[in-house]
Design an enzyme around this catalytic site. Structure first.
Site, short mmCIF file in Angstrom:
data_model
loop_
_atom_site.label_atom_id
_atom_site.label_comp_id
_atom_site.label_asym_id
_atom_site.label_seq_id
_atom_site.Cartn_x
_atom_site.Cartn_y
_atom_site.Cartn_z
N ASP A 175 0.84 -1.20 0.00
CA ASP A 175 0.00 0.00 0.00
C ASP A 175 0.88 1.26 0.00
O ASP A 175 0.57 2.25 -0.66
CB ASP A 175 -0.93 0.00 1.23
CG ASP A 175 -1.80 -1.25 1.26
OD1 ASP A 175 -2.34 -1.61 0.19
OD2 ASP A 175 -1.91 -1.87 2.34
N HIS A 202 -5.57 -3.56 5.48
CA HIS A 202 -5.18 -3.86 4.10
C HIS A 202 -6.35 -4.44 3.32
O HIS A 202 -6.36 -5.61 2.94
CB HIS A 202 -3.98 -4.82 4.08
CG HIS A 202 -3.59 -5.21 2.68
ND1 HIS A 202 -3.04 -4.31 1.78
CD2 HIS A 202 -3.71 -6.37 2.00
CE1 HIS A 202 -2.85 -4.91 0.63
NE2 HIS A 202 -3.25 -6.16 0.72
P1 NAD Z 1 -0.37 -18.35 -5.45
O1 NAD Z 1 -1.56 -19.23 -5.54
O2 NAD Z 1 0.37 -18.03 -6.70
O3 NAD Z 1 0.68 -18.98 -4.44
C1 NAD Z 1 0.32 -19.42 -3.18
C2 NAD Z 1 1.24 -20.54 -2.77
O4 NAD Z 1 0.87 -20.96 -1.47
C3 NAD Z 1 1.18 -21.77 -3.70
O5 NAD Z 1 2.47 -22.10 -4.16
C4 NAD Z 1 0.59 -22.85 -2.80
O6 NAD Z 1 1.10 -24.15 -3.08
C5 NAD Z 1 1.04 -22.34 -1.44
N1 NAD Z 1 0.31 -22.96 -0.34
C6 NAD Z 1 -0.99 -23.28 -0.24
N2 NAD Z 1 -1.25 -23.86 0.95
C7 NAD Z 1 -0.08 -23.90 1.60
C8 NAD Z 1 0.31 -24.39 2.88
N3 NAD Z 1 -0.57 -24.97 3.69
N4 NAD Z 1 1.60 -24.26 3.23
C9 NAD Z 1 2.49 -23.68 2.41
N5 NAD Z 1 2.19 -23.20 1.20
C10 NAD Z 1 0.92 -23.32 0.81
O7 NAD Z 1 -0.82 -16.99 -4.72
P2 NAD Z 1 -0.03 -15.61 -4.61
O8 NAD Z 1 -0.38 -14.75 -5.76
O9 NAD Z 1 1.40 -15.88 -4.33
O10 NAD Z 1 -0.73 -14.96 -3.30
C11 NAD Z 1 -0.58 -15.54 -2.04
C12 NAD Z 1 -1.37 -14.79 -0.99
O11 NAD Z 1 -0.85 -13.47 -0.83
C13 NAD Z 1 -2.84 -14.60 -1.34
O12 NAD Z 1 -3.62 -14.82 -0.18
C14 NAD Z 1 -2.94 -13.14 -1.75
O13 NAD Z 1 -4.21 -12.60 -1.55
C15 NAD Z 1 -1.93 -12.54 -0.81
N6 NAD Z 1 -1.44 -11.21 -1.19
C16 NAD Z 1 -1.24 -10.30 -0.21
C17 NAD Z 1 -0.74 -9.04 -0.51
C18 NAD Z 1 -0.51 -8.02 0.58
O14 NAD Z 1 -0.32 -6.85 0.27
N7 NAD Z 1 -0.45 -8.40 1.84
C19 NAD Z 1 -0.45 -8.71 -1.84
C20 NAD Z 1 -0.65 -9.66 -2.83
C21 NAD Z 1 -1.17 -10.93 -2.50
C1 LMR Z 2 -3.00 -6.47 -3.09
O1 LMR Z 2 -3.22 -5.44 -2.45
O2 LMR Z 2 -2.55 -6.45 -4.25
C2 LMR Z 2 -3.25 -7.80 -2.46
O3 LMR Z 2 -3.88 -7.67 -1.23
C3 LMR Z 2 -3.92 -8.78 -3.36
C4 LMR Z 2 -5.35 -8.45 -3.63
O4 LMR Z 2 -6.18 -9.36 -3.52
O5 LMR Z 2 -5.66 -7.31 -3.97
#
Ligand code: NAD
Ligand code: LMR
Length: 338
Positions: A175, A202
């Protein structure tokens, strides 16, 4: 040639020894969900970080390949991949910082809260393992909905008797990264010089950028501030829609996650004045968790900083976000105690 290689081997050996034993402590960083869209580039960025000596990459599938690939990068840290729950304990043992991007991402039309049913359980089980294998580690929670997953982690740690509010962080750095980029574009100032605190939580309106405190200062019109605020709040959705079903922000998130983990490592290493925004246990407002500027130190959170002075528009935004943020926090607490 053999003399040359002996000399260069010797000098690089000395340089390595000098580096790790005199100036930079050994630090183990673990990425849980390392084979995912965020996990892979984040693992690479942590491999590039000279503060890391040991990089542990864990996922339920796909980690051997990612670990082999990243391990060939000629930087300080040793990389080990771990796959499947049976290896989670080994992955976590001795960790200084655990970064959690494990879980499902959004598709168009979904809110972050729509991820709760799947991700809450994943976070709960990973945090149970953290409390057992590395209870002193700093936890950087990326998995959404952050407004609920951080309270879930806190409850899991409380039940295990390992909770230390100074060591649990919701990563809201993306953010801040977005607010800085969007502000620099409108204010026509060099983006590298920009600072903008982002407070609250967030998700949607719980993300509250404080453009009134942005530096370098610029006299932007109110409607520009309103538009910048909305774009920051909707930044995640902008990416989700552009990816059209192929997930959410991964590359910018990996960058933001690497920045925040680097700040945690610097704090642990005693670097002074490391300040980042993060969603932490807080009494800055009446809510039990809240994102604001936090000073990082040798034990994690050294000080949760206040909000500073807010414009009327920001004050209004702060009051509006509280009910939604509180209900997401309570949802997380309730889930963890079921
Ligand atoms: P993705 O599906 O590409 O990757 C997620 C990974 O987690 C996969 O490799 C999967 O195998 C793994 N996984 C699932 N269960 C698991 C477990 N029990 N133990 C270990 N690994 C496990 O998803 P992504 O795009 O990498 O996003 C991951 C998360 O991050 C999502 O929840 C997304 O919303 C979040 N996110 C948060 C922010 C933020 O600003 N905080 C930003 C972007 C994404
Ligand atoms: C973001 O801010 O990009 C993450 O929290 C992923 C989402 O779901 O928007």
């Amino acid at each position: 040639r053999s003399l040359h290689s002996a000399v260069s081997r010797g000098s690089s050996h000395l340089a390595r020894r000098g580096y790790s034993s005199e100036s930079t402590p050994e630090r183990k960083v673990v990425v849980l969900g390392a084979a995912g869209g965020i996990g892979q580039p984040l693992s690479l960025l942590m491999k590039l970080n000279p503060l890391v000596s040991s990089l542990s990459l864990y996922d339920i599938a796909g980690t051997p390949g990612v670990a082999a690939d990243v391990s060939h990068v000629n930087t300080r840290s040793e990389v080990v991949g771990y796959q499947g729950e049976g290896e989670l304990g080994k992955a976590l043992e001795g960790a200084d910082v655990v970064i959690i991007p494990a879980g499902v991402p959004r598709k168009p039309g979904m809110t972050r809260d729509d991820l709760f049913n799947i991700n809450a359980g994943i976070v709960k089980s990973l945090c149970t393992a953290i409390s057992k294998y590395c209870p002193k580690a700093l936890v950087n929670m990326i998995s959404n909905p952050v407004n609920s997953t951080v309270p879930i982690a806190a409850e899991v740690f409380k039940k295990a008797g390992t909770y230390d509010e100074k060591r649990l962080f919701g990563v809201t750095t993306l953010d801040v990264v977005r607010a800085k980029t969007f502000y620099a574009g409108k204010a026509k100032v060099p983006v590298a010089e920009v600072n903008v605190p982002v407070i609250g939580g967030h998700a949607g309106i719980t993300i509250l950028p404080l453009f009134s405190q942005a530096t370098p200062q610029a006299n932007l019109d109110h409607d520009v501030i309103v538009a910048l605020t909305k774009r920051t709040q909707d930044g995640g959705t902008e990416v989700v829609e552009a990816k059209a079903g192929k997930g959410s922000a991964t590359l910018s998130m990996a960058y933001a996650g690497a920045l925040f983990a680097d700040a945690c490592l610097k704090g642990l290493n005693g670097v002074p004045d490391v300040v980042e925004c993060s969603f932490v246990q807080s009494n800055v407002t009446e809510l039990p968790f809240f994102a604001s500027k936090v000073r990082l130190g040798k034990n994690g959170v050294e000080e949760v900083l206040g909000l500073g002075s807010l414009s009327d528009f920001e004050k209004e935004g702060l009051e509006k976000l509280k009910p939604e943020l509180l209900s997401s926090i309570e949802k997380g607490i309730k889930f963890a105690n079921q």
